[in-house]
Enzyme design. Structure first.
Site, mmCIF file in Angstrom:
data_model
loop_
_atom_site.group_PDB
_atom_site.id
_atom_site.type_symbol
_atom_site.label_atom_id
_atom_site.label_comp_id
_atom_site.label_asym_id
_atom_site.label_seq_id
_atom_site.Cartn_x
_atom_site.Cartn_y
_atom_site.Cartn_z
ATOM 1 N N LYS A 25 0.906 -1.158 -0.121
ATOM 2 C CA LYS A 25 -0.040 0.013 0.020
ATOM 3 C C LYS A 25 1.165 1.160 -0.126
ATOM 4 O O LYS A 25 1.421 1.510 1.009
ATOM 5 C CB LYS A 25 -0.874 -0.161 0.994
ATOM 6 C CG LYS A 25 -2.106 1.271 1.238
ATOM 7 C CD LYS A 25 -2.992 1.094 2.021
ATOM 8 C CE LYS A 25 -2.536 1.832 3.431
ATOM 9 N NZ LYS A 25 -2.307 3.301 3.264
ATOM 10 N N ASP A 52 -3.046 4.462 -2.053
ATOM 11 C CA ASP A 52 -4.146 5.148 -1.097
ATOM 12 C C ASP A 52 -4.097 6.592 -0.990
ATOM 13 O O ASP A 52 -3.443 7.236 -0.252
ATOM 14 C CB ASP A 52 -3.619 4.450 0.318
ATOM 15 C CG ASP A 52 -4.818 4.658 1.361
ATOM 16 O OD1 ASP A 52 -6.035 5.455 0.797
ATOM 17 O OD2 ASP A 52 -4.328 4.654 2.641
ATOM 18 N N LYS A 54 -6.941 8.408 -1.484
ATOM 19 C CA LYS A 54 -8.233 9.062 -0.709
ATOM 20 C C LYS A 54 -8.502 10.257 -1.579
ATOM 21 O O LYS A 54 -8.727 11.338 -0.903
ATOM 22 C CB LYS A 54 -8.126 9.348 0.731
ATOM 23 C CG LYS A 54 -7.646 8.064 1.539
ATOM 24 C CD LYS A 54 -7.778 8.313 2.908
ATOM 25 C CE LYS A 54 -7.473 7.052 3.843
ATOM 26 N NZ LYS A 54 -6.026 6.633 3.784
ATOM 27 N N ASP A 57 -12.529 15.294 -4.371
ATOM 28 C CA ASP A 57 -12.346 16.486 -4.854
ATOM 29 C C ASP A 57 -13.786 16.665 -5.923
ATOM 30 O O ASP A 57 -14.854 15.920 -5.796
ATOM 31 C CB ASP A 57 -11.120 16.819 -6.010
ATOM 32 C CG ASP A 57 -10.982 18.209 -6.222
ATOM 33 O OD1 ASP A 57 -11.864 19.123 -6.426
ATOM 34 O OD2 ASP A 57 -9.791 18.588 -5.966
ATOM 35 N N THR A 116 -10.717 4.993 10.087
ATOM 36 C CA THR A 116 -10.640 4.376 11.400
ATOM 37 C C THR A 116 -10.171 4.817 12.579
ATOM 38 O O THR A 116 -10.080 4.670 13.731
ATOM 39 C CB THR A 116 -9.772 3.018 11.034
ATOM 40 O OG1 THR A 116 -8.518 3.307 10.333
ATOM 41 C CG2 THR A 116 -10.708 2.062 10.315
ATOM 42 N N ARG A 207 1.864 0.039 11.021
ATOM 43 C CA ARG A 207 2.788 -0.034 11.988
ATOM 44 C C ARG A 207 3.127 -1.145 13.001
ATOM 45 O O ARG A 207 4.294 -1.661 13.346
ATOM 46 C CB ARG A 207 2.485 1.165 12.951
ATOM 47 C CG ARG A 207 2.871 2.443 12.386
ATOM 48 C CD ARG A 207 2.382 3.603 12.888
ATOM 49 N NE ARG A 207 0.662 3.611 12.651
ATOM 50 C CZ ARG A 207 0.069 4.744 12.735
ATOM 51 N NH1 ARG A 207 0.502 5.675 13.565
ATOM 52 N NH2 ARG A 207 -1.368 4.657 12.546
HETATM 53 O O1 C5P Z 1 0.016 1.992 10.727
HETATM 54 P P1 C5P Z 1 -1.479 1.459 10.658
HETATM 55 O O2 C5P Z 1 -1.640 -0.067 10.633
HETATM 56 O O3 C5P Z 1 -2.318 2.231 11.442
HETATM 57 O O4 C5P Z 1 -1.656 1.718 8.994
HETATM 58 C C1 C5P Z 1 -2.789 2.059 8.556
HETATM 59 C C2 C5P Z 1 -2.848 2.400 7.089
HETATM 60 O O5 C5P Z 1 -4.177 2.373 6.812
HETATM 61 C C3 C5P Z 1 -2.369 3.853 7.083
HETATM 62 O O6 C5P Z 1 -1.720 3.942 5.922
HETATM 63 C C4 C5P Z 1 -3.634 4.855 6.843
HETATM 64 O O7 C5P Z 1 -3.353 6.053 6.000
HETATM 65 C C5 C5P Z 1 -4.571 3.681 6.167
HETATM 66 N N1 C5P Z 1 -5.818 3.948 6.309
HETATM 67 C C6 C5P Z 1 -6.577 4.074 7.561
HETATM 68 N N2 C5P Z 1 -7.951 4.209 7.849
HETATM 69 C C7 C5P Z 1 -8.781 4.300 6.757
HETATM 70 C C8 C5P Z 1 -8.310 4.298 5.463
HETATM 71 C C9 C5P Z 1 -6.867 4.135 5.091
HETATM 72 O O8 C5P Z 1 -5.961 3.874 8.647
HETATM 73 N N3 C5P Z 1 -10.085 4.568 6.971
#
Ligand code: C5P
Length: 229
Positions: A25, A52, A54, A57, A116, A207
């Site tokens: 991603k 990703d 997002k 616009d 999230t 992470r």
């Molecule tokens: O590090 P972590 O597991 O929190 O990463 C989650 C990834 O998913 C990040 O790259 C974040 O930008 C993406 N994301 C998110 N929530 C969303 C859509 C995408 O955390 N609703």
């Protein structure tokens, strides 16, 4: 895997975890710094890429951007469902046109419902009186009617969203945290196993892998947890 790292480190991380993860991603930080090259570097290594961005616009602008993303050969592209039906439709059409011109299959357009990182209080603060679950369900319905073939939501509302949009839509869930892991800035988290059991098709994990001392071991443990379900 969410590769939210500088590009050289991200590519090295990918090589380490590739036996255990399916998709790279590429998110905002990599794309802002390197543009299409960030995508191309992962594609060159045989990865399927989830771009990703997002997008959010007016429809014409989103259609143009989605066409460029489709031409890169990515497998997934995100847009915000809150941009509305016309915007989601423009993304679907733009991505398909761009991909076809470049000889690629069209990407799955994943419409982001409620981030999230948001909880009910955060939604209320921006003037949304509904719960995250109800709002995600409503946005999911709009996006799928507009042609999105996938959605992003938290694993906590996968079942509710699935009930609304049916079995064919790809449900992608970020906010995945193995038991005991730091939630960081995520509010609506779930474990890998719980997410799969709830009906997620695609887990986004950043992470918990990228900050682990041994990334391969972390990814392998998550894969094993998922397989146990
Ligand atoms: O590090 P972590 O597991 O929190 O990463 C989650 C990834 O998913 C990040 O790259 C974040 O930008 C993406 N994301 C998110 N929530 C969303 C859509 C995408 O955390 N609703």
């Amino acid at each position: 895997m969410a590769v939210d790292l500088p590009l050289p480190e991200g590519l090295a991380a990918w090589e380490r975890v590739v036996p255990y993860v399916g998709v790279a991603k590429v998110g905002l930080s990599l794309f802002v710094e390197h543009g299409p090259r960030a995508v191309e570097e992962f594609l060159r290594r045989g990865a399927r890429v989830f771009l990703d961005l997002k997008l959010h616009d007016i429809p014409n602008t989103v259609e143009l951007a989605a066409a460029r993303a489709g031409a890169l050969g990515v497998s997934y592209l995100t847009v915000h469902a809150s941009g509305g039906a016309a915007m989601v439709k423009a993304a679907v059409e733009g991505a398909a046109k761009g991909a076809a011109k470049a000889g690629h299959a069209p990407p799955i357009i994943l419409a982001v419902t409620v981030l999230t990182s948001m909880d009910d209080a955060g939604l209320s603060e921006i003037g949304v009186p509904a719960t995250a679950r109800d709002h995600a369900q409503a946005l999911a319905h709009v996006a799928v009617r507009a042609g999105a073939t996938g959605l992003v939501c938290s694993a906590r509302e996968v079942a509710a969203v699935r009930a609304r949009v049916g079995s064919k839509v790809v449900l992608c869930t970020p906010g995945i945290r193995p038991a005991g892991a730091d939630a960081n800035d995520q509010a609506r988290t779930e474990t890998p196993l719980a997410a799969i059991q709830a009906g997620s098709d695609l887990l986004v994990i950043g992470r918990p892998i990228t900050t682990a001392a041994d990334m391969a071991a972390a990814a392998k443990a998550i894969e094993a947890e998922i397989a146990s379900g």
